[in-house]
Motif scaffolding. Structure first.
Motif, mmCIF file in Angstrom:
data_model
loop_
_atom_site.group_PDB
_atom_site.id
_atom_site.type_symbol
_atom_site.label_atom_id
_atom_site.label_comp_id
_atom_site.label_asym_id
_atom_site.label_seq_id
_atom_site.Cartn_x
_atom_site.Cartn_y
_atom_site.Cartn_z
ATOM 1 N N UNK A 123 2.425 60.223 66.336
ATOM 2 C CA UNK A 123 1.537 60.583 67.440
ATOM 3 C C UNK A 123 1.007 59.383 68.209
ATOM 4 N N UNK A 124 1.193 58.176 67.707
ATOM 5 C CA UNK A 124 0.649 56.979 68.367
ATOM 6 C C UNK A 124 1.717 55.885 68.390
ATOM 7 N N UNK A 125 2.746 56.089 69.145
ATOM 8 C CA UNK A 125 3.827 55.127 69.214
ATOM 9 C C UNK A 125 3.517 54.058 70.264
ATOM 10 N N UNK A 126 3.936 52.836 69.975
ATOM 11 C CA UNK A 126 3.710 51.712 70.875
ATOM 12 C C UNK A 126 5.008 50.934 71.037
ATOM 13 N N UNK A 127 5.077 50.172 72.132
ATOM 14 C CA UNK A 127 6.215 49.292 72.355
ATOM 15 C C UNK A 127 6.036 47.988 71.595
ATOM 16 N N UNK A 128 4.829 47.443 71.660
ATOM 17 C CA UNK A 128 4.533 46.185 70.989
ATOM 18 C C UNK A 128 3.381 46.389 70.016
ATOM 19 N N UNK A 129 3.674 46.249 68.763
ATOM 20 C CA UNK A 129 2.660 46.451 67.739
ATOM 21 C C UNK A 129 3.298 46.834 66.423
ATOM 22 N N UNK A 130 2.522 46.943 65.359
ATOM 23 C CA UNK A 130 3.066 47.317 64.049
ATOM 24 C C UNK A 130 3.691 48.696 64.064
ATOM 25 N N UNK A 131 4.667 48.898 63.190
ATOM 26 C CA UNK A 131 5.383 50.170 63.100
ATOM 27 C C UNK A 131 5.011 50.943 61.843
ATOM 28 N N UNK A 132 3.900 50.639 61.251
ATOM 29 C CA UNK A 132 3.495 51.291 60.008
ATOM 30 C C UNK A 132 2.440 52.342 60.291
ATOM 31 N N UNK A 133 2.545 53.444 59.577
ATOM 32 C CA UNK A 133 1.572 54.516 59.691
ATOM 33 C C UNK A 133 1.145 55.015 58.327
#
Length: 565
Positions: A161-171
């Motif tokens: 629900x909170x995808x980003x282009x630049x940033x961590x990929x952990x949820x």
């Protein structure tokens, strides 16, 4: 143990809190069979409840209890059962007295770091229900409670629900221990504190309260603990249950508690002085207190450069306003003030609406409701057909409605822009509130025109100004005004601008920077002074020019270069 006779296995009702309350003061007496009868009477009716009899050191009878569905059988066999059945090498050939048995078992035999001695029957039963293993030994007035819980879990993946282009990929995932570890490795400091409690009479859900000691206001922490302690329900299946109990205004459409599945976002809020609440079994963490500006900010705002992200944030704010007032504005202008439309555009709009039999308000409401139904159907359908339905619904149904004269093309365009604007709002719960408020605004615009829109916006703004989240005004730092906080309100100011934590949180430590830098500009000036243009081409050309003019170079007398004559 008390002389209360344990009921027969076939007559025992299911485990309930009442059964545990009756055994709260019941202790282990040392009679193995009496303890086994009591525990087996409570839990023995379950298919996954296992009872294993063996002899400690081949001498003392013992029984091990555990749930096979909650525990790791390999750990039980290698770290508990095997070392208890054979004496330690240092004691081989020696007789072990009864008074030394307990000390030898806990200090020399048990191959597990998380083991403890418990004397209460109720504590043993609760431990088994949590996935721990219980070992009861004859002639001992205490039993061993060993942590062996092991559940299958999904892998740590990118937040959906909170995808980003630049940033961590952990949820976050559903396991509380894993979620805490994601926070712990980002905050390797002694100031990071975690308090736990159990909420839910039946579910006994473990809740973790995370905060930064020395930054978070103690009064805020006390209030969070008080609100959570007052919750008394059967089960807490998700953090959303807690949100509905601890928010200040239960009737407001606007969320007063922020939820997120990003560990980096939680850490950023903890460092500002907020409190995070995690629930075992939920991948969403709650962050309190919350202000309105948090719902249109993203993690990516701070990982990219401030000039670019300020422009993106302004576009996001425009989309937010579009999603709220655009349909109502269209209805008001078409119905009451068509003279505000340019002549050429008014002729095109009138031509498109020539065959539509409904007034503008009915037309907009019908299309809006249809879009909401389509959106809900897209979410609930399986992923394989959800995307196809959205395309079919938007293109085919929309085009067919226009061709049939049911709706005008301009209305479809207005609703499409409004829907896109609601999708651009990062927080789903805030976007849902704006979608809900669109309908009363459309109705007021159809009745009173532009005056109705202004009345509706004034009512919404008054409501926002009256809201609070754990005592913090919802529109902070805009109202009450704070210059430092406004640097991150409409635009995303440079990081060195925001040298202080939000004042409305009343943190114990206000400054984000080190003790040597009073402001962000001081740190920036220091960094610029220490910067050297080591690869500047002009420096190389000056050095070459000096050698060509016969000037002495810095390495002229360097013996390592040797004699070049």
């Amino acid at each position: 143990m008390s002389k209360r006779k344990a009921p027969k296995k076939q007559q025992q009702p299911p485990v309930s809190d009442q059964a545990l309350k009756e055994l709260q003061n019941t202790k282990i007496s040392g009679n193995l069979e009496e303890t086994v009868t009591c525990i087996d009477g409570l839990l023995g009716m379950n298919a996954d409840f296992l009872k294993r009899r063996f002899h400690v050191f081949g001498q003392y009878p013992a029984v091990m209890f555990y749930y096979s569905s909650l525990t790791n059988s390999t750990m039980i066999n290698t770290e508990i059962l095997k070392p208890l059945m054979y004496p330690p090498p240092s004691l081989e050939g020696q007789s072990i007295e009864d008074d030394r048995l307990k000390s030898i078992l806990i200090n020399d035999s048990l191959y597990h770091s998380e083991g403890q001695m418990v004397s209460s029957i109720a504590s043993l039963v609760e431990g088994i229900l949590r996935g721990e293993t219980v070992i009861v030994v004859d002639k001992l007035d205490e039993a061993f409670l060993v942590r062996t819980r092991n559940l299958d879990k999904r892998a740590i993946d990118q937040p959906a629900t909170e995808q980003v282009i630049r940033g961590p990929r952990e949820g976050f995932i559903e396991m509380l221990e894993t979620n805490i570890s994601l926070l712990r490795y980002r905050l390797p400091t002694t100031d990071f504190r975690i308090e736990t409690m159990e909420i839910g009479r039946r579910s006994k859900s473990k809740v973790a309260i995370c905060y930064m000691d020395g930054i978070t206001n103690p009064d805020l922490l006390k209030e969070v603990n008080k609100r959570l302690s007052n919750i008394d329900i059967d089960a807490v299946l998700d953090s959303g249950y807690l949100e509905q109990y601890i928010e200040d205004n239960h009737l407001s459409p606007f969320p007063q508690v922020q939820y997120t599945e990003r560990p980096d976002k939680v850490v950023a809020n903890l460092l500002e002085g907020r409190v995070a609440i995690l629930v075992d079994g939920s991948p969403l963490a709650l962050v309190v207190p919350t202000v309105f500006s948090q719902f249109y900010q993203t993690v990516e705002d701070y990982t990219e450069r401030f000039v670019l992200m300020s422009a993106i944030r302004m576009a996001r704010l425009v989309a937010l306003v579009f999603s709220l007032v655009f349909p109502a504005l269209y209805v008001a202008v078409i119905s009451f003030n068509p003279e505000l439309i340019p002549t050429e555009f008014a002729v095109a709009v009138a031509g498109g609406r020539a065959g539509v039999p409904f007034p503008a308000i009915i037309e907009v409401l019908v299309i809006e409701i249809s879009m909401e139904v389509l959106r809900e159907a897209t979410i609930r359908l399986p992923q394989q057909v959800g995307g196809a339905l959205s395309i079919v619904g938007v293109l085919v149904v929309g085009q067919a409605a226009v061709a049939a004269g049911f709706s005008s093309p301009i209305t479809v365009v207005i609703i499409a822009l409004t829907t896109i604007g609601s999708f651009a709002t990062p927080a789903y719960n805030a976007a849902l509130a704006l979608r809900l408020l669109r309908f009363p605004l459309i109705i007021m615009a159809g009745i009173f025109g532009l005056y109705g829109i202004m009345i509706g916006l004034i009512l919404i703004m008054n409501h926002l100004l009256s809201l609070k989240s754990f005592g913090v005004p919802y529109m902070s730092p805009y109202v009450p005004g704070n210059f430092q906080g406004m640097k991150d309100l409409l635009i995303r100011g440079p990081l060195w601008w925001m040298s202080e934590r939000p004042s409305f949180l009343q943190p114990l430590e206000k400054n984000r920077l080190g003790p040597e830098a009073e402001t962000g500009y001081d740190m920036l000036k220091t960094l610029h002074k220490q910067t050297e243009n080591v690869l500047d081409p002009m420096n190389v050309q000056k050095s070459k020019g000096a050698s060509a003019n016969g000037e002495s170079t810095s390495d002229h007398n360097d013996p390592s270069r040797g004699n070049t004559d």
